[in-house]
Design an enzyme around this catalytic site. Structure first.
Site, mmCIF file in Angstrom:
data_model
loop_
_atom_site.group_PDB
_atom_site.id
_atom_site.type_symbol
_atom_site.label_atom_id
_atom_site.label_comp_id
_atom_site.label_asym_id
_atom_site.label_seq_id
_atom_site.Cartn_x
_atom_site.Cartn_y
_atom_site.Cartn_z
ATOM 1 N N ASP A 7 0.838 -1.204 0.000
ATOM 2 C CA ASP A 7 0.000 0.000 0.000
ATOM 3 C C ASP A 7 0.873 1.255 0.000
ATOM 4 O OD1 ASP A 7 -2.221 1.604 0.190
ATOM 5 O OD2 ASP A 7 -3.029 0.647 1.970
ATOM 6 N N ASP A 8 0.598 2.186 -0.896
ATOM 7 C CA ASP A 8 1.220 3.521 -0.884
ATOM 8 C C ASP A 8 2.749 3.473 -0.919
ATOM 9 O OD1 ASP A 8 -1.413 4.217 -0.598
ATOM 10 O OD2 ASP A 8 -1.142 5.477 1.155
ATOM 11 N N LYS A 10 0.356 10.135 -4.832
ATOM 12 C CA LYS A 10 -0.922 9.445 -4.684
ATOM 13 C C LYS A 10 -2.092 10.365 -5.028
ATOM 14 C CE LYS A 10 -3.746 7.097 -1.172
ATOM 15 N NZ LYS A 10 -3.782 6.545 0.186
ATOM 16 N N CYS A 64 -6.680 3.503 -3.440
ATOM 17 C CA CYS A 64 -6.788 2.116 -2.975
ATOM 18 C C CYS A 64 -7.823 1.235 -3.685
ATOM 19 C CB CYS A 64 -7.061 2.117 -1.477
ATOM 20 S SG CYS A 64 -5.830 3.014 -0.515
ATOM 21 N N HIS A 103 0.815 2.681 4.137
ATOM 22 C CA HIS A 103 -0.312 3.620 4.017
ATOM 23 C C HIS A 103 -0.133 4.750 5.028
ATOM 24 C CE1 HIS A 103 -4.417 4.902 3.117
ATOM 25 N NE2 HIS A 103 -4.592 5.043 4.413
ATOM 26 N N HIS A 140 -10.619 -3.756 1.194
ATOM 27 C CA HIS A 140 -11.086 -2.446 0.716
ATOM 28 C C HIS A 140 -11.952 -2.518 -0.550
ATOM 29 C CE1 HIS A 140 -9.839 2.063 1.242
ATOM 30 N NE2 HIS A 140 -11.152 1.849 1.332
ATOM 31 N N ASP A 159 -0.056 -0.642 -4.864
ATOM 32 C CA ASP A 159 -1.407 -0.250 -5.286
ATOM 33 C C ASP A 159 -1.455 1.192 -5.777
ATOM 34 O OD1 ASP A 159 -1.241 1.117 -2.808
ATOM 35 O OD2 ASP A 159 -3.369 0.813 -2.380
ATOM 36 N N ASN A 160 -0.482 2.012 -5.391
ATOM 37 C CA ASN A 160 -0.342 3.394 -5.878
ATOM 38 C C ASN A 160 0.909 3.975 -5.241
ATOM 39 O OD1 ASN A 160 -3.138 3.648 -3.876
ATOM 40 N ND2 ASN A 160 -1.297 4.732 -3.212
ATOM 41 N N SER A 200 -8.337 0.519 5.122
ATOM 42 C CA SER A 200 -7.002 0.982 5.505
ATOM 43 C C SER A 200 -6.801 0.979 7.019
ATOM 44 C CB SER A 200 -6.770 2.402 4.968
ATOM 45 O OG SER A 200 -6.840 2.421 3.558
ATOM 46 N N LYS A 246 -5.267 -6.133 3.650
ATOM 47 C CA LYS A 246 -6.274 -5.107 3.390
ATOM 48 C C LYS A 246 -7.106 -5.450 2.153
ATOM 49 C CE LYS A 246 -6.363 -0.277 1.827
ATOM 50 N NZ LYS A 246 -5.563 0.949 1.681
ATOM 51 N N ARG A 248 -7.199 -1.888 -6.546
ATOM 52 C CA ARG A 248 -7.410 -3.286 -6.169
ATOM 53 C C ARG A 248 -8.482 -3.944 -7.040
ATOM 54 N NH1 ARG A 248 -5.021 -3.523 -0.857
ATOM 55 N NH2 ARG A 248 -4.035 -1.482 -0.667
#
Length: 539
Positions: A45-46, A345, A87, A258, A142, A314-315, A165, A140, A91
């Site tokens: 994540d992130d 992001k 997010c 994140h 989401h 994811d980003n 998150s 996660k 996904r």
């Protein structure tokens, strides 16, 4: 540093890589394994492109030694992009192989979301499950946490993780954040004010739940034991599948970056001049890396030559979190930052969606190789299905491509065009207003993302579009002159393809529409009679 962490000086890494590359040229190259392969997909994540040490050797960091080793033993993809810059849309696209305008998920689901990823969408685990795979997810989700929208109803035989998150619910000992969140037991006006803070605020009225399959087993969960719980579950899944002789898909979505999820630091923890608390982020990155290393070791001990591990993000980094955000590397979006606002992001600047990516499969993917093919997280869907011998459903259109030949045979031909959807900054959610074509990238809209410090750039619509040459200008600082022949040729080519794709989506009968209704009763809660929904910890 964790016990057993590989320590590879730069010179040793380069020498080891050369040896691996030489050996790999004579390794097995058969297209078809004797049995169905296992798949481990790790989604961070992130995470920033520059957070992977192997992407920036000159920085001489040692935050990702296990991933560095995996890159030396496998394939590092340098032009790989998340399907969206936030997010839920990212996904959804990874698990369906389709842009958000097709699968319906164009922005994030929340704590009170009633539904999730449309039930009309077919997911990767559903297809592998039908093909005899054991499918498991850790981390996660989401994509909807209620009823039919939960992981075990979308193709996963087993699930352990958080529904959204790690900052979307309170904990008794909060993680690092900006602004810093209060623990669950703190109530009153101060919490309310935090929820309205310009940085996004903290969720205080419901504890962050840990869910196993469809049951909340701990609420609020203990952030500081979560990594160990994930690790134990992952190793158990790998060993049990091996003992049964059943192929498996293990999807691990880690929210460590994140907002940093790391053990509390000592006063003498390392920092940088720019970010006095950067040691927190680095520690979290090392913990994520160590978890990946443990998973890799377990797969090697059970079914080494028949397991593909695919690590990606994811980003890009959450820039407004300042010292708690990652590194975009050289992809700084200078055109935007010079005018104010963020370029990571939620944006379609390279820092928002170009993510570190490594694929590892001993004997199948040549060691110490690099690919500059233009690829997307959407490509995981058709590629994994192809390697598993599963045919894509014919009742819908896909946007991902089969990257098998890139992974296994060194081909460099990826997407001819790749579209980056609006992801919460400028423009309408999901609209495809940024387009990549080879070395060129066109922006039809920019701005409106928050930078560290709270500044938000003004939204600007560009007609004609801004076009950058990423080979000459990876920092996206100076757009091409609209009067040049190069600009005019590229602009016409991109406009034609964009118009064609939008028409294709408009006439696609398989397009889904997500329901973004919310209701307070939809929030996950194990005991409504208890403050912040308290229930026992996982025993």
């Amino acid at each position: 540093m964790a016990e057993g962490t590989p320590q590879l000086p730069l010179a040793a890494m380069l020498l080891f890589g050369l040896l691996l590359h030489t050996v790999s040229q004579h390794g097995p190259t058969a297209d078809k394994p004797k049995e169905k392969p296992n798949f481990i997909i790790v989604l961070a994540d992130d995470i920033g492109w520059g957070d992977l040490d192997a992407n920036q050797l000159e920085e001489r960091a040692n935050n990702t030694p296990y991933l560095n080793l995996m890159a030396l033993q496998g394939l590092r993809m340098t032009d790989f992009h998340s399907p969206a810059s936030t997010c839920s849309p990212s996904r959804a696209a990874i698990l369906t192989g389709r842009y958000g305008l097709r699968n319906g998920v164009t922005h994030n689901f929340g704590v009170n979301s009633v539904v999730g990823l449309p039930l009309s969408e077919v997911t990767l685990p559903q297809l592998l499950q039908k093909a005899g795979y054991h499918t498991a997810m850790i981390g996660k989700w989401h994509l909807g946490h209620n009823g039919l929208y939960s992981p075990t109803n979308r193709g996963f035989d087993y699930y352990l993780g958080i529904p959204f998150s790690n900052d979307m619910g309170c904990t008794d000992i909060p993680g690092y954040n900006l602004p810093q969140c209060l623990p669950c037991d703190s109530h009153g006006p101060q919490v309310i004010r935090l929820k309205r803070n310009i940085h996004g605020g903290c969720y205080s009225r419901i504890g962050l739940p840990l869910i196993e399959n469809s049951t909340i087993v701990e609420q609020p969960l203990d952030l500081w034991t979560l990594t160990e719980q994930y690790k134990s579950a992952a190793l158990r899944i790998i060993h049990n599948a091996s003992e049964r002789g059943q192929p498996y898909l293990l999807y691990i979505a880690l929210a460590h970056m994140h907002v940093p999820l790391a053990p509390p630091l000592s006063p003498d923890a390392p920092t940088t001049d720019n970010h006095p608390n950067s040691g927190v982020y680095a520690a979290s990155l090392r913990e994520l890396d160590s978890l990946v290393g443990a998973i890799k070791n377990a797969s090697e001990a059970t079914d080494r030559d028949n397991t593909l591990i695919w690590f990606t993000g994811d980003n890009g980094p959450w820039e407004q979190k300042c010292q708690y955000a990652g590194s975009v590397g050289p992809f700084r979006g200078k055109w935007q930052t010079s005018k104010g606002g963020g370029s990571a992001k939620q944006t379609t600047w390279e820092g928002g969606h170009r993510v570190p990516t490594v694929a590892y499969w001993p004997g199948r993917i040549p060691a110490n190789t690099t690919s500059s093919a233009l690829l997307s997280g959407m490509d995981i869907f058709p590629t994994v299905l192809s390697l598993a011998g599963v045919t894509l459903p014919s009742d819908r259109r896909y946007d991902g491509i089969d990257a098998t030949n890139i992974l296994l045979h060194g081909e460099q031909l990826g997407h001819e065009f790749l579209f980056h959807p609006n992801s919460g900054a400028a423009g309408r959610f999901g609209d495809l207003q940024t387009v990549r074509s080879g070395r060129h990238k066109a922006f039809y809209i920019t701005g409106a993302a928050e930078a560290c410090g709270g500044e938000t750039g003004k939204q600007q619509v560009h007609d004609p579009p801004l076009i950058f040459d990423l080979e000459r200008d990876e920092a996206e600082e100076t757009p091409l002159d609209v009067k040049t022949t190069e600009y005019q040729v590229v602009a016409e080519r991109i406009a034609r393809r964009r118009e064609k794709l939008l028409w294709d989506i408009a006439t696609d009968k398989s397009v889904s529409i997500a329901d973004y209704r919310t209701d307070e009763s939809a929030a996950p809660c194990c005991d409504l009679t208890q403050t912040v929904c308290r229930c026992p910890r996982l025993g």
